[in-house]
Design a protein around this motif. Structure first.
Motif, mmCIF file in Angstrom:
data_model
loop_
_atom_site.group_PDB
_atom_site.id
_atom_site.type_symbol
_atom_site.label_atom_id
_atom_site.label_comp_id
_atom_site.label_asym_id
_atom_site.label_seq_id
_atom_site.Cartn_x
_atom_site.Cartn_y
_atom_site.Cartn_z
ATOM 1 N N LEU A 33 0.850 -1.165 0.000
ATOM 2 C CA LEU A 33 0.000 0.000 0.000
ATOM 3 C C LEU A 33 0.891 1.221 0.000
ATOM 4 C CD1 LEU A 33 -2.858 1.058 0.114
ATOM 5 C CD2 LEU A 33 -2.773 0.922 2.599
ATOM 6 N N ARG A 34 1.352 1.586 -1.186
ATOM 7 C CA ARG A 34 2.340 2.643 -1.293
ATOM 8 C C ARG A 34 1.810 3.983 -0.807
ATOM 9 N NH1 ARG A 34 7.569 1.465 -2.717
ATOM 10 N NH2 ARG A 34 7.675 3.395 -3.866
ATOM 11 N N ARG A 35 0.526 4.194 -0.982
ATOM 12 C CA ARG A 35 -0.040 5.505 -0.677
ATOM 13 C C ARG A 35 0.198 5.873 0.773
ATOM 14 N NH1 ARG A 35 -6.049 6.279 -2.466
ATOM 15 N NH2 ARG A 35 -6.093 4.233 -1.501
ATOM 16 N N ASN A 36 0.106 4.953 1.684
ATOM 17 C CA ASN A 36 0.330 5.242 3.094
ATOM 18 C C ASN A 36 1.603 4.608 3.626
ATOM 19 O OD1 ASN A 36 -1.632 6.993 3.774
ATOM 20 N ND2 ASN A 36 -3.093 5.446 4.416
ATOM 21 N N PHE A 37 2.368 3.922 2.767
ATOM 22 C CA PHE A 37 3.646 3.379 3.151
ATOM 23 C C PHE A 37 3.544 2.484 4.380
ATOM 24 C CE2 PHE A 37 3.975 7.704 1.554
ATOM 25 C CZ PHE A 37 4.463 7.414 0.300
ATOM 26 N N ILE A 38 2.451 1.712 4.406
ATOM 27 C CA ILE A 38 2.235 0.850 5.555
ATOM 28 C C ILE A 38 3.081 -0.412 5.444
ATOM 29 C CG2 ILE A 38 0.474 -0.439 6.820
ATOM 30 C CD1 ILE A 38 0.287 2.608 6.986
ATOM 31 N N PHE A 83 3.585 6.883 7.490
ATOM 32 C CA PHE A 83 2.885 7.503 6.373
ATOM 33 C C PHE A 83 3.456 8.896 6.132
ATOM 34 C CE2 PHE A 83 0.460 8.652 10.150
ATOM 35 C CZ PHE A 83 0.200 10.009 9.975
ATOM 36 N N LYS A 84 3.188 9.423 4.965
ATOM 37 C CA LYS A 84 3.579 10.792 4.624
ATOM 38 C C LYS A 84 2.351 11.675 4.659
ATOM 39 C CE LYS A 84 5.753 13.749 1.139
ATOM 40 N NZ LYS A 84 4.683 14.776 1.166
ATOM 41 N N ALA A 85 2.486 12.838 5.280
ATOM 42 C CA ALA A 85 1.428 13.847 5.288
ATOM 43 C C ALA A 85 2.083 15.212 5.260
ATOM 44 C CB ALA A 85 0.538 13.717 6.520
ATOM 45 N N GLY A 86 1.612 16.087 4.377
ATOM 46 C CA GLY A 86 2.238 17.395 4.241
ATOM 47 C C GLY A 86 3.697 17.238 3.864
ATOM 48 N N ALA A 135 6.091 16.160 5.644
ATOM 49 C CA ALA A 135 6.819 15.255 6.526
ATOM 50 C C ALA A 135 6.453 13.796 6.300
ATOM 51 C CB ALA A 135 6.565 15.624 7.992
ATOM 52 N N PHE A 136 7.432 12.953 6.485
ATOM 53 C CA PHE A 136 7.223 11.509 6.535
ATOM 54 C C PHE A 136 7.327 11.103 7.999
ATOM 55 C CE2 PHE A 136 7.660 7.062 6.149
ATOM 56 C CZ PHE A 136 7.271 6.684 4.881
ATOM 57 N N PHE A 137 6.292 10.416 8.499
ATOM 58 C CA PHE A 137 6.225 10.062 9.908
ATOM 59 C C PHE A 137 6.526 8.582 10.120
ATOM 60 C CE2 PHE A 137 3.487 13.766 9.494
ATOM 61 C CZ PHE A 137 3.868 14.542 10.577
ATOM 62 N N LEU A 138 7.364 8.315 11.096
ATOM 63 C CA LEU A 138 7.619 6.962 11.576
ATOM 64 C C LEU A 138 7.064 6.869 12.988
ATOM 65 C CD1 LEU A 138 11.391 6.702 10.568
ATOM 66 C CD2 LEU A 138 9.472 5.694 9.320
#
Length: 435
Positions: free
Chosen positions: A2-7, A259-262, A264-267
């Motif tokens: 699920l590339r869109r949310n990088f899960i 996931f990425k938002a804005g 930033a990429f969040f871990l």
């Protein structure tokens, strides 16, 4: 994938998340009115899904209808049901329904429909019994808050140049503190909330969970802000710790995700218990060494993604600061999350756990993260001396009595801190990519 949310949800993790484990062990007396017993809350799932979570007092089925003025696919209400792995609908008293297929940046309205189940799949004990009969009782429909405003949510934009989120941590079932911190928020102009660990003292009775922590947070959020619960070491403890996903569902079915938002990429990372598996908190019960090793392997793949590398900022959110993870390790086979992070060009780590405010610039002495007993400090010093003893990226630790607002733009990341009286309690911390 699920590339869109990088899960990066493997088949195993996807199946683990599909739902939701056991039902409540305690059901209200049959004479009680069927009701939703706490404010619904939204567990975030990145930029294309959320989970609607709420408890009721009797066995029931639950549906959620979702519609939007922004998304043509949801021009008419779309039905989402709560299904188990087998395709059967979930009959229980804790409901979490995954709402997916959403578009980032869009606003969605939702309505909850809960149907009381008086009996289902009645076994034919006598000729008078109807084989397989299911009998429904009262139906509850909920689409507004107590103040009359609609239940709705807005997902963060993937490609936005700005993003704001709030963070609290180490609430430890303190109802007064929770309410004060939410009242201290300067405004409600934030995209989502992060509750960064130790929401509870222990995972024990469900009634306690809703009365003293999760339910109190839900009342303040009013079902309109996605919240990301990150497991702290206290959520690993208690008789119902293995029921974690009933209350805190995630898109991976693991306690870590990304996931990425804005910009930033969040871990979102889980260091699990802050003590070895052999400690009294987990003896006979814990297998966190293996769990962390699987997480490290997942993280190695995440930091290779082009979307991670190309993000303006890379932010790690974890309850325990990285240096603290060494205190939980005792085996030579343990893999270390920090070994991956230190070479991943992380811009900032946001943590809790220490119950005090502190900021550690890149290159500072990791041993100063902990002010503690000499015995524990000696353990920590031995652990970090095996490395280089340095903080590899700016690490911000939020106290247990402050709310943190994080404003992300193309120019910088700005952190503001507010005490329980609503006053700025610390100087703003501003990070630029050149730091």
């Amino acid at each position: 994938m699920l590339r869109r949310n990088f899960i990066l949800a493997t088949a195993t993790t996807f199946l683990a998340s599909a739902k939701a484990l056991a039902t409540r062990k305690v059901v209200a007396d049959s004479s009680a009115d069927f009701e939703i017993i706490a404010t619904p809350y939204l567990c975030g799932g990145g930029t294309d899904c959320v989970f609607v979570v709420f408890p009721v007092n009797k066995l029931s089925l639950a549906d959620v209808y979702v519609w939007s003025d922004d998304d043509a696919d949801f021009k008419e209400p779309v039905l989402f049901v709560e299904s188990e792995l087998t395709g059967r609908k979930h009959v229980g008293t804790i409901h979490n329904i995954k709402i997916d297929g959403l578009k980032n940046g869009k606003t969605y309205f939702y309505k909850i429909v809960a149907k009381e189940v008086i009996k289902y799949w009645n076994y034919r004990k006598s000729p008078k019994d109807k084989y397989g009969e299911t009998v429904l009782g009262k139906t509850i429909t909920l689409e507004k808050n107590v103040d009359g405003t609609p239940l709705k949510f807005t997902l963060p934009k993937t490609e936005s140049k700005t993003l704001t989120f709030a963070m609290v941590n180490d609430l430890h079932e303190n109802v007064g503190k929770i309410n004060k911190l939410f009242k201290a928020f300067p405004n409600d102009n934030y995209d989502f909330l992060v509750v960064n660990g130790d929401t509870v003292n222990y995972m024990m009775e469900e009634e306690r969970l809703f009365k003293r922590s999760v339910g109190v947070i839900a009342e303040n959020l009013k079902g309109v802000k996605p919240v990301y619960y990150l497991r702290g070491n206290h959520e690993t403890r208690g008789q119902t710790a293995e029921d974690y996903f009933k209350y805190f569902p995630t898109p991976t079915g693991k306690t870590y995700f990304a996931f990425k938002a804005g910009p930033a990429f969040f871990l979102f990372l889980d260091l699990c218990e802050d003590k070895p598996d052999s400690s009294k908190e987990g003896e006979y019960l814990n297998n966190y060494s293996k769990y962390r090793n699987e997480e490290v392997k997942w993280l190695r793949e995440i930091v290779k993604l082009p979307e991670f590398k190309s993000a303006k900022y890379r932010i790690a959110i974890q309850h325990i600061p990285s240096v603290g993870e060494y205190l939980a390790y005792r085996s030579e086979t343990d893999l270390h999350l920090s070994d991956v992070l230190k070479d991943a060009n992380i811009d900032m780590a946001l943590c809790g756990h220490l119950h005090r405010h502190c900021i550690f610039p890149k290159g500072s002495d990791a041993r100063e993260l902990y002010r503690t007993t000499e015995k524990l400090k000696a353990q920590l010093m031995r652990a970090v001396n095996a490395e280089d003893g340095k903080v590899h990226y700016p690490t911000v630790v939020n106290s247990h009595k402050e709310a943190m607002f994080v404003h992300i733009s193309e120019e910088n990341i700005k952190l503001e801190f507010f005490d329980m009286a609503g006053k700025k309690s610390q100087p703003d911390f501003v990070y630029t990519a050149s730091m």
